[in-house]
Design a protein around this motif. Structure first.
Motif, PDB file in Angstrom:
ATOM      1  N   MET A   1      21.560  43.546  57.830  1.00  0.00           N
ATOM      2  CA  MET A   1      22.769  42.773  57.574  1.00  0.00           C
ATOM      3  C   MET A   1      23.902  43.735  57.238  1.00  0.00           C
ATOM      4  SD  MET A   1      23.180  39.741  54.857  1.00  0.00           S
ATOM      5  CE  MET A   1      24.691  38.913  54.657  1.00  0.00           C
ATOM      6  N   GLU A   2      25.062  43.527  57.828  1.00  0.00           N
ATOM      7  CA  GLU A   2      26.191  44.415  57.554  1.00  0.00           C
ATOM      8  C   GLU A   2      26.846  44.061  56.213  1.00  0.00           C
ATOM      9  OE1 GLU A   2      29.702  43.852  60.137  1.00  0.00           O
ATOM     10  OE2 GLU A   2      28.556  42.204  60.993  1.00  0.00           O
ATOM     11  N   SER A   3      27.528  45.048  55.625  1.00  0.00           N
ATOM     12  CA  SER A   3      28.173  44.808  54.336  1.00  0.00           C
ATOM     13  C   SER A   3      29.447  43.983  54.527  1.00  0.00           C
ATOM     14  CB  SER A   3      28.509  46.128  53.646  1.00  0.00           C
ATOM     15  OG  SER A   3      29.469  46.839  54.385  1.00  0.00           O
ATOM     16  N   LEU A   4      29.778  43.212  53.522  1.00  0.00           N
ATOM     17  CA  LEU A   4      30.968  42.378  53.543  1.00  0.00           C
ATOM     18  C   LEU A   4      31.969  42.905  52.529  1.00  0.00           C
ATOM     19  CD1 LEU A   4      29.187  38.911  53.584  1.00  0.00           C
ATOM     20  CD2 LEU A   4      30.191  40.109  55.521  1.00  0.00           C
ATOM     21  N   LYS A   5      33.232  42.850  52.894  1.00  0.00           N
ATOM     22  CA  LYS A   5      34.298  43.317  52.011  1.00  0.00           C
ATOM     23  C   LYS A   5      35.253  42.166  51.726  1.00  0.00           C
ATOM     24  CE  LYS A   5      34.354  47.960  53.942  1.00  0.00           C
ATOM     25  NZ  LYS A   5      35.151  48.965  54.637  1.00  0.00           N
ATOM     26  N   ILE A   6      35.806  42.191  50.540  1.00  0.00           N
ATOM     27  CA  ILE A   6      36.837  41.215  50.188  1.00  0.00           C
ATOM     28  C   ILE A   6      38.177  41.849  50.519  1.00  0.00           C
ATOM     29  CG2 ILE A   6      37.955  39.979  48.310  1.00  0.00           C
ATOM     30  CD1 ILE A   6      35.193  39.880  46.953  1.00  0.00           C
ATOM     31  N   LYS A   7      38.967  41.166  51.320  1.00  0.00           N
ATOM     32  CA  LYS A   7      40.288  41.653  51.718  1.00  0.00           C
ATOM     33  C   LYS A   7      41.323  40.615  51.337  1.00  0.00           C
ATOM     34  CE  LYS A   7      39.245  45.299  54.387  1.00  0.00           C
ATOM     35  NZ  LYS A   7      39.868  46.582  54.332  1.00  0.00           N
ATOM     36  N   GLY A   8      42.529  41.054  51.152  1.00  0.00           N
ATOM     37  CA  GLY A   8      43.593  40.112  50.852  1.00  0.00           C
ATOM     38  C   GLY A   8      44.884  40.831  50.511  1.00  0.00           C
ATOM     39  N   ARG A   9      45.919  40.055  50.353  1.00  0.00           N
ATOM     40  CA  ARG A   9      47.222  40.574  49.944  1.00  0.00           C
ATOM     41  C   ARG A   9      47.621  39.847  48.678  1.00  0.00           C
ATOM     42  NH1 ARG A   9      50.882  42.930  54.067  1.00  0.00           N
ATOM     43  NH2 ARG A   9      49.563  43.394  55.834  1.00  0.00           N
ATOM     44  N   ILE A  10      48.241  40.576  47.800  1.00  0.00           N
ATOM     45  CA  ILE A  10      48.699  39.943  46.572  1.00  0.00           C
ATOM     46  C   ILE A  10      50.207  40.106  46.455  1.00  0.00           C
ATOM     47  CG2 ILE A  10      46.514  40.319  45.370  1.00  0.00           C
ATOM     48  CD1 ILE A  10      48.109  42.526  43.780  1.00  0.00           C
ATOM     49  N   TRP A  11      50.790  39.254  45.664  1.00  0.00           N
ATOM     50  CA  TRP A  11      52.202  39.358  45.321  1.00  0.00           C
ATOM     51  C   TRP A  11      52.378  38.696  43.977  1.00  0.00           C
ATOM     52  CZ3 TRP A  11      50.322  36.353  49.229  1.00  0.00           C
ATOM     53  CH2 TRP A  11      50.457  34.980  49.111  1.00  0.00           C
ATOM     54  N   ILE A  12      53.488  38.990  43.348  1.00  0.00           N
ATOM     55  CA  ILE A  12      53.804  38.318  42.093  1.00  0.00           C
ATOM     56  C   ILE A  12      55.032  37.450  42.326  1.00  0.00           C
ATOM     57  CG2 ILE A  12      52.717  40.014  40.580  1.00  0.00           C
ATOM     58  CD1 ILE A  12      55.428  41.254  40.071  1.00  0.00           C
ATOM     59  N   GLU A  13      55.101  36.352  41.600  1.00  0.00           N
ATOM     60  CA  GLU A  13      56.220  35.413  41.723  1.00  0.00           C
ATOM     61  C   GLU A  13      56.739  35.061  40.340  1.00  0.00           C
ATOM     62  OE1 GLU A  13      55.154  31.849  43.793  1.00  0.00           O
ATOM     63  OE2 GLU A  13      54.432  32.912  45.557  1.00  0.00           O
ATOM     64  N   THR A  14      58.022  34.755  40.282  1.00  0.00           N
ATOM     65  CA  THR A  14      58.601  34.257  39.039  1.00  0.00           C
ATOM     66  C   THR A  14      59.038  32.815  39.256  1.00  0.00           C
ATOM     67  OG1 THR A  14      60.864  34.911  39.596  1.00  0.00           O
ATOM     68  CG2 THR A  14      59.492  36.567  38.477  1.00  0.00           C
ATOM     69  N   GLU A  15      59.315  32.121  38.174  1.00  0.00           N
ATOM     70  CA  GLU A  15      59.773  30.735  38.268  1.00  0.00           C
ATOM     71  C   GLU A  15      61.124  30.638  38.970  1.00  0.00           C
ATOM     72  OE1 GLU A  15      59.712  29.203  34.294  1.00  0.00           O
ATOM     73  OE2 GLU A  15      57.533  29.084  34.266  1.00  0.00           O
ATOM     74  N   SER A  16      61.909  31.719  38.930  1.00  0.00           N
ATOM     75  CA  SER A  16      63.233  31.702  39.559  1.00  0.00           C
ATOM     76  C   SER A  16      63.165  31.889  41.078  1.00  0.00           C
ATOM     77  CB  SER A  16      64.129  32.773  38.930  1.00  0.00           C
ATOM     78  OG  SER A  16      63.575  34.059  39.119  1.00  0.00           O
ATOM     79  N   GLY A  17      61.966  32.172  41.622  1.00  0.00           N
ATOM     80  CA  GLY A  17      61.817  32.301  43.066  1.00  0.00           C
ATOM     81  C   GLY A  17      61.652  33.725  43.562  1.00  0.00           C
ATOM     82  N   LEU A  18      61.627  34.676  42.643  1.00  0.00           N
ATOM     83  CA  LEU A  18      61.427  36.074  43.032  1.00  0.00           C
ATOM     84  C   LEU A  18      59.990  36.278  43.493  1.00  0.00           C
ATOM     85  CD1 LEU A  18      62.379  39.071  43.071  1.00  0.00           C
ATOM     86  CD2 LEU A  18      61.566  39.209  40.714  1.00  0.00           C
ATOM     87  N   LYS A  19      59.825  36.949  44.640  1.00  0.00           N
ATOM     88  CA  LYS A  19      58.501  37.293  45.148  1.00  0.00           C
ATOM     89  C   LYS A  19      58.477  38.785  45.437  1.00  0.00           C
ATOM     90  CE  LYS A  19      57.708  32.805  47.201  1.00  0.00           C
ATOM     91  NZ  LYS A  19      57.627  32.021  48.412  1.00  0.00           N
ATOM     92  N   ILE A  20      57.484  39.472  44.879  1.00  0.00           N
ATOM     93  CA  ILE A  20      57.324  40.901  45.115  1.00  0.00           C
ATOM     94  C   ILE A  20      55.911  41.150  45.626  1.00  0.00           C
ATOM     95  CG2 ILE A  20      57.305  43.217  44.086  1.00  0.00           C
ATOM     96  CD1 ILE A  20      60.085  42.051  43.996  1.00  0.00           C
ATOM     97  N   GLY A  21      55.842  41.669  46.849  1.00  0.00           N
ATOM     98  CA  GLY A  21      54.580  42.081  47.453  1.00  0.00           C
ATOM     99  C   GLY A  21      54.617  43.588  47.645  1.00  0.00           C
ATOM    100  N   ILE A  22      53.665  44.100  48.375  1.00  0.00           N
ATOM    101  CA  ILE A  22      53.533  45.550  48.537  1.00  0.00           C
ATOM    102  C   ILE A  22      54.772  46.188  49.169  1.00  0.00           C
ATOM    103  CG2 ILE A  22      52.307  45.395  50.758  1.00  0.00           C
ATOM    104  CD1 ILE A  22      51.589  47.979  48.021  1.00  0.00           C
TER     105      ILE A  22
END
Length: 108
Positions: A1-22
């Motif tokens: 069985m091959e190994s599995l990896k967890i992948k994803g992208r994260i960002w942070i958000e504020t209540e005012s609508g600011l979004k910061i990703g990589i």
């Protein structure tokens, strides 16, 4: 069985609508380091107009100013992050590091 990896992208958000990703975090980091939106856009290989549009969007959607742009004469202007801007970048980097550690720890 091959190994599995967890992948994803994260960002942070504020209540005012600011979004910061990589991408936005890297742009802010370069502006802080180089003191210039122009130089930051060159390093990141993105058009200046796009970088300036991102900066405008960040400042417009934040409850506090993040990037300060000072107009300049012959020698050009200067851009820098406010203390709040530096805090936002630091929070994103911490969240990203936690996510990376989680994804490494949870591989199976």
């Amino acid at each position: 069985m091959e190994s599995l990896k967890i992948k994803g992208r994260i960002w942070i958000e504020t209540e005012s609508g600011l979004k910061i990703g990589i991408g936005r975090a890297r742009l802010l980091e370069q502006i802080d380091e180089l003191g210039s939106i122009t130089e930051a856009s060159k390093i990141l290989k993105i058009p200046y107009r796009k970088a300036w549009g991102i900066v405008r969007d960040i400042n417009a959607n934040s409850s506090k100013e993040i990037v300060i742009k000072e107009a300049g004469g012959k020698s050009g202007g200067k851009s820098s992050l406010t203390e709040y801007g530096k805090k936002i970048v630091k929070k994103f980097k911490t969240a990203e590091e936690c996510f990376m550690k989680f994804s490494e720890d949870e591989m199976f």
